[in-house]
Motif scaffolding. Sequence first.
Motif, PDB file in Angstrom:
ATOM      1  N   ARG A 149      44.028  43.545  43.165  1.00 40.47           N
ATOM      2  CA  ARG A 149      44.350  43.469  41.735  1.00 40.47           C
ATOM      3  C   ARG A 149      45.804  43.054  41.534  1.00 40.47           C
ATOM      4  O   ARG A 149      46.117  42.246  40.649  1.00 40.47           O
ATOM      5  N   ALA A 150      46.692  43.596  42.368  1.00 43.67           N
ATOM      6  CA  ALA A 150      48.114  43.272  42.239  1.00 43.67           C
ATOM      7  C   ALA A 150      48.367  41.790  42.531  1.00 43.67           C
ATOM      8  O   ALA A 150      49.128  41.128  41.806  1.00 43.67           O
ATOM      9  N   LEU A 151      47.726  41.264  43.574  1.00 43.81           N
ATOM     10  CA  LEU A 151      47.923  39.858  43.923  1.00 43.81           C
ATOM     11  C   LEU A 151      47.298  38.934  42.881  1.00 43.81           C
ATOM     12  O   LEU A 151      47.864  37.888  42.546  1.00 43.81           O
ATOM     13  N   ARG A 152      46.141  39.302  42.374  1.00 41.55           N
ATOM     14  CA  ARG A 152      45.523  38.478  41.329  1.00 41.55           C
ATOM     15  C   ARG A 152      46.413  38.419  40.094  1.00 41.55           C
ATOM     16  O   ARG A 152      46.529  37.373  39.440  1.00 41.55           O
ATOM     17  N   LEU A 153      47.074  39.520  39.792  1.00 35.87           N
ATOM     18  CA  LEU A 153      47.971  39.547  38.632  1.00 35.87           C
ATOM     19  C   LEU A 153      49.258  38.776  38.925  1.00 35.87           C
ATOM     20  O   LEU A 153      49.703  37.950  38.104  1.00 35.87           O
ATOM     21  N   ALA A 154      49.859  38.997  40.102  1.00 33.10           N
ATOM     22  CA  ALA A 154      51.134  38.365  40.430  1.00 33.10           C
ATOM     23  C   ALA A 154      50.994  36.858  40.605  1.00 33.10           C
ATOM     24  O   ALA A 154      51.904  36.096  40.252  1.00 33.10           O
ATOM     25  N   TRP A 155      49.856  36.412  41.126  1.00 29.56           N
ATOM     26  CA  TRP A 155      49.655  34.986  41.396  1.00 29.56           C
ATOM     27  C   TRP A 155      48.773  34.305  40.352  1.00 29.56           C
ATOM     28  O   TRP A 155      48.405  33.139  40.520  1.00 29.56           O
ATOM     29  N   ASP A 156      48.438  35.045  39.300  1.00 29.87           N
ATOM     30  CA  ASP A 156      47.642  34.488  38.200  1.00 29.87           C
ATOM     31  C   ASP A 156      46.325  33.904  38.711  1.00 29.87           C
ATOM     32  O   ASP A 156      45.968  32.756  38.426  1.00 29.87           O
ATOM     33  N   LEU A 157      45.580  34.722  39.432  1.00 31.75           N
ATOM     34  CA  LEU A 157      44.323  34.262  40.023  1.00 31.75           C
ATOM     35  C   LEU A 157      43.115  34.489  39.130  1.00 31.75           C
ATOM     36  O   LEU A 157      42.048  33.919  39.370  1.00 31.75           O
ATOM     37  N   GLY A 158      43.260  35.348  38.127  1.00 31.43           N
ATOM     38  CA  GLY A 158      42.106  35.651  37.286  1.00 31.43           C
ATOM     39  C   GLY A 158      41.095  36.504  38.031  1.00 31.43           C
ATOM     40  O   GLY A 158      41.407  37.149  39.034  1.00 31.43           O
ATOM     41  N   ASP A 159      39.855  36.486  37.566  1.00 30.90           N
ATOM     42  CA  ASP A 159      38.812  37.312  38.169  1.00 30.90           C
ATOM     43  C   ASP A 159      37.765  36.498  38.912  1.00 30.90           C
ATOM     44  O   ASP A 159      36.755  37.042  39.370  1.00 30.90           O
ATOM     45  N   VAL A 191      43.513  47.964  45.189  1.00 28.33           N
ATOM     46  CA  VAL A 191      44.758  47.938  44.424  1.00 28.33           C
ATOM     47  C   VAL A 191      45.567  46.691  44.756  1.00 28.33           C
ATOM     48  O   VAL A 191      46.114  46.024  43.865  1.00 28.33           O
ATOM     49  N   TRP A 192      45.620  46.348  46.050  1.00 26.90           N
ATOM     50  CA  TRP A 192      46.368  45.163  46.458  1.00 26.90           C
ATOM     51  C   TRP A 192      45.722  43.872  45.928  1.00 26.90           C
ATOM     52  O   TRP A 192      46.421  42.949  45.518  1.00 26.90           O
ATOM     53  N   ALA A 236      42.660  38.577  54.686  1.00 26.30           N
ATOM     54  CA  ALA A 236      41.197  38.615  54.759  1.00 26.30           C
ATOM     55  C   ALA A 236      40.651  39.967  54.325  1.00 26.30           C
ATOM     56  O   ALA A 236      39.572  40.055  53.732  1.00 26.30           O
ATOM     57  N   GLU A 237      41.394  41.030  54.608  1.00 23.49           N
ATOM     58  CA  GLU A 237      40.948  42.365  54.205  1.00 23.49           C
ATOM     59  C   GLU A 237      41.150  42.598  52.706  1.00 23.49           C
ATOM     60  O   GLU A 237      40.317  43.227  52.052  1.00 23.49           O
ATOM     61  N   ILE A 238      42.238  42.074  52.172  1.00 23.36           N
ATOM     62  CA  ILE A 238      42.509  42.271  50.740  1.00 23.36           C
ATOM     63  C   ILE A 238      41.493  41.525  49.883  1.00 23.36           C
ATOM     64  O   ILE A 238      40.904  42.099  48.955  1.00 23.36           O
ATOM     65  N   PHE A 239      41.275  40.252  50.194  1.00 26.82           N
ATOM     66  CA  PHE A 239      40.277  39.466  49.439  1.00 26.82           C
ATOM     67  C   PHE A 239      38.934  39.615  50.160  1.00 26.82           C
ATOM     68  O   PHE A 239      38.446  38.715  50.831  1.00 26.82           O
ATOM     69  N   ALA A 240      38.329  40.780  49.976  1.00 32.57           N
ATOM     70  CA  ALA A 240      37.196  41.204  50.793  1.00 32.57           C
ATOM     71  C   ALA A 240      35.906  40.444  50.520  1.00 32.57           C
ATOM     72  O   ALA A 240      34.951  40.576  51.283  1.00 32.57           O
ATOM     73  N   GLU A 241      35.852  39.675  49.460  1.00 35.00           N
ATOM     74  CA  GLU A 241      34.631  38.926  49.148  1.00 35.00           C
ATOM     75  C   GLU A 241      34.845  37.417  49.257  1.00 35.00           C
ATOM     76  O   GLU A 241      33.987  36.636  48.857  1.00 35.00           O
ATOM     77  N   SER A 242      35.950  37.015  49.798  1.00 36.94           N
ATOM     78  CA  SER A 242      36.286  35.591  49.862  1.00 36.94           C
ATOM     79  C   SER A 242      35.652  34.918  51.069  1.00 36.94           C
ATOM     80  O   SER A 242      35.434  35.538  52.108  1.00 36.94           O
ATOM     81  N   THR A 243      35.366  33.636  50.909  1.00 34.74           N
ATOM     82  CA  THR A 243      35.005  32.802  52.050  1.00 34.74           C
ATOM     83  C   THR A 243      36.277  32.491  52.831  1.00 34.74           C
ATOM     84  O   THR A 243      37.327  32.227  52.245  1.00 34.74           O
ATOM     85  N   ILE A 244      36.176  32.517  54.176  1.00 33.01           N
ATOM     86  CA  ILE A 244      37.354  32.324  55.008  1.00 33.01           C
ATOM     87  C   ILE A 244      37.209  31.041  55.816  1.00 33.01           C
ATOM     88  O   ILE A 244      36.187  30.798  56.445  1.00 33.01           O
TER      89      ILE A 244
END
Length: 443
Positions: A93-103, A90-91, A122-130
């Motif tokens: 999706r909320a951040l992608r919408l609020a910051w206009d990140l797309g999919d 949920v977080w 790091a936990e919210i963007f669980a598939e991101s490279t860090i």
Amino acid sequence: MIQIFFAATQYAAATVTAAVRAGLFGPREGHRRLLVVSNTSAIPELTTPLDRMAGFEELRPEFDAVHSWNETIAPHHPVGWSPREQDLTVWERALRLAWDLGDGPVEIACESLQANPSRAAAEIFAESTIHVYADGLMSYGPTRDRLPGGIACRVARLLHLDLLPGLRPLLLSEYDVEAVPIPVETFLRTLSGIGAGAPPAPGRYTAVLLGQYLSALDLISEREEDELHARILRGAVAAGHTSVLFKPHPSAPVHQSRSLERAAAELGAELTVLGSPVLAETLFERDRPELVVGCFSTALVTAASFYGIPVARVGTELLLERITPYENSNRVPLTLIDAALPDLERDTEVVGKPPALTGELVAERLAPLIRAVGYCMQARAHPALRPDAEAWLTGHQAGPARYFKRRRLTSLRLPGGAPVRAEALRRHPAVRRIVRTLRAVRS
């Protein structure tokens, strides 16, 4: 590719901006870059946010947008808040919408993954490279706590300032994370740009005193910290500096400065307290003080290594005695400062001379010591460092014992520890388990 950079201090923002300008995050084309700033002070409402500090306009052009983490998660505090596991999707999706990140895919660059808000991101963007970046001496110490597998496997690099050339960072090395230095020249140019927009320091001074707010870390009491600052002031005055500037920690209470003002009045010294949020490095470049004094601030090393300014330390022996637990991440910065820099109150013959933080000093004195301390801090994570620890301890039996606790050396069966008695060995849980297993096999 969307890249999100998290920063909690102006120094951290300057560090990651320098990494961007050095090309460590790829070309400008094809990347959308966001800077997410957070204010982690105890009462954020009473301090100036990073994006409103003088000099921020020097960093702003590198990013397509700037967002406030405090405003995003309000009314929660950035240090104390992390999302529940069931709310992570949920977080995101909320951040992608609020910051206009797309999919599309997201990369994140953040500070220590042991603490929020970096851990939360790091936990919210669980598939991101860090990409982890370290802006201080803590990069030379081992990772404080074991990272969850889902985070550790995504860490691509450790970007760090090469404060002590030749000293290899231990941070995240147990996960085979590549350590990449940020070019010093680019970093200094970035700091210079920030300093150009900073207000001038009030009054004239020849020495800078650095405050760290150590009582907030529960290392010493507020009264002891006031006395530590008074010792720093007395040492600077004894070294011939009667006009000094005190740069308090941004989160330090007002009474800290008032206590030092009273001590200055008793000594007949002219004390200026820096009230605006200005980087210490701005003072070093612009005003070129004759001496910089502190306890174990990273700014002591930047003053000596990057600006060639004489530095000195005060109070490190007390902190080495008090710091707990042994795994405390501040232990390595504290050890480095104690081993590399002169003591203001004792080494009076060398105070006022730029310390030679050369490759020879690092290779012969600092690197072996830090490998030994790092092993004692995290022996399970760094078993390959045991021979280095044994070699250092064997060769320094009569040396400074303040870097190691006898109880820790005893538990690790290292030179300098207490002899292990047979009765204590028989009572050891591990030995008892082995005996029970052998008896079960025989029966």
